[in-house]
Write a protein that holds these residues in place. Structure first.
Motif, PDB file in Angstrom:
ATOM      1  N   LYS A   1       1.705  -0.440   7.343  1.00  0.00           N
ATOM      2  CA  LYS A   1       2.060   0.793   8.050  1.00  0.00           C
ATOM      3  C   LYS A   1       1.637   0.792   9.514  1.00  0.00           C
ATOM      4  O   LYS A   1       1.610   1.821  10.162  1.00  0.00           O
ATOM      5  CB  LYS A   1       1.493   2.018   7.336  1.00  0.00           C
ATOM      6  CG  LYS A   1       2.061   2.219   5.947  1.00  0.00           C
ATOM      7  CD  LYS A   1       1.573   3.507   5.341  1.00  0.00           C
ATOM      8  CE  LYS A   1       2.166   3.677   3.946  1.00  0.00           C
ATOM      9  NZ  LYS A   1       1.732   4.921   3.328  1.00  0.00           N
ATOM     10  N   LYS A   2       1.273  -0.361  10.058  1.00  0.00           N
ATOM     11  CA  LYS A   2       0.947  -0.505  11.478  1.00  0.00           C
ATOM     12  C   LYS A   2       2.046  -1.321  12.134  1.00  0.00           C
ATOM     13  O   LYS A   2       2.565  -2.263  11.555  1.00  0.00           O
ATOM     14  CB  LYS A   2      -0.381  -1.253  11.674  1.00  0.00           C
ATOM     15  CG  LYS A   2      -1.580  -0.566  11.105  1.00  0.00           C
ATOM     16  CD  LYS A   2      -2.151   0.367  12.109  1.00  0.00           C
ATOM     17  CE  LYS A   2      -3.466   0.929  11.574  1.00  0.00           C
ATOM     18  NZ  LYS A   2      -4.009   1.925  12.440  1.00  0.00           N
TER      19      LYS A   2
ATOM     20  N   ASP B   1       0.117   2.919  15.695  1.00  0.00           N
ATOM     21  CA  ASP B   1       0.484   3.855  14.638  1.00  0.00           C
ATOM     22  C   ASP B   1       1.723   4.575  15.143  1.00  0.00           C
ATOM     23  O   ASP B   1       1.706   5.142  16.240  1.00  0.00           O
ATOM     24  CB  ASP B   1      -0.618   4.890  14.399  1.00  0.00           C
ATOM     25  CG  ASP B   1      -1.843   4.301  13.731  1.00  0.00           C
ATOM     26  OD1 ASP B   1      -1.673   3.474  12.826  1.00  0.00           O
ATOM     27  OD2 ASP B   1      -2.960   4.679  14.129  1.00  0.00           O
TER      28      ASP B   1
ATOM     29  N   ASN C   1       4.574   7.423  14.081  1.00  0.00           N
ATOM     30  CA  ASN C   1       4.998   8.474  13.163  1.00  0.00           C
ATOM     31  C   ASN C   1       6.186   9.191  13.784  1.00  0.00           C
ATOM     32  O   ASN C   1       6.344   9.214  14.997  1.00  0.00           O
ATOM     33  CB  ASN C   1       3.868   9.473  12.920  1.00  0.00           C
ATOM     34  CG  ASN C   1       2.672   8.818  12.279  1.00  0.00           C
ATOM     35  OD1 ASN C   1       2.781   8.210  11.224  1.00  0.00           O
ATOM     36  ND2 ASN C   1       1.526   8.915  12.928  1.00  0.00           N
TER      37      ASN C   1
END
Length: 74
Positions: free
Chosen positions: A8-9, A22, A24
């Motif tokens: 998720k990086k 990060d 989002n």
């Protein structure tokens, strides 16, 4: 520029620099957060492609300036 997504990086390869980000997204806005020079950098963007392209240009320019300074110092 290369982008590798792992655990998720986002690992964004910009020339000789690798940013571990990060990323989002909420309501069409991307939130990018990474550490650079012992500081946390946060960016909001509606167009992540243009933002990453601009970051690539900035980091490439920084590398060119650093290289020129090293040549002058010699």
């Amino acid at each position: 520029m290369k982008i590798l997504i792992k655990n998720k990086k986002w690992n964004v390869f910009l020339g000789n620099t690798v940013l571990e980000c990060d990323v989002n997204q909420k309501e069409g806005i991307f939130f990018i957060k990474f550490e650079y020079g012992n500081k946390i950098v946060k960016i909001k963007s509606k167009n992540i492609d243009n933002t990453l392209r601009h970051l690539e240009e900035v980091f490439n320019e920084m590398e060119i300036h650093k290289e020129l300074k090293e040549r002058i110092a010699i």
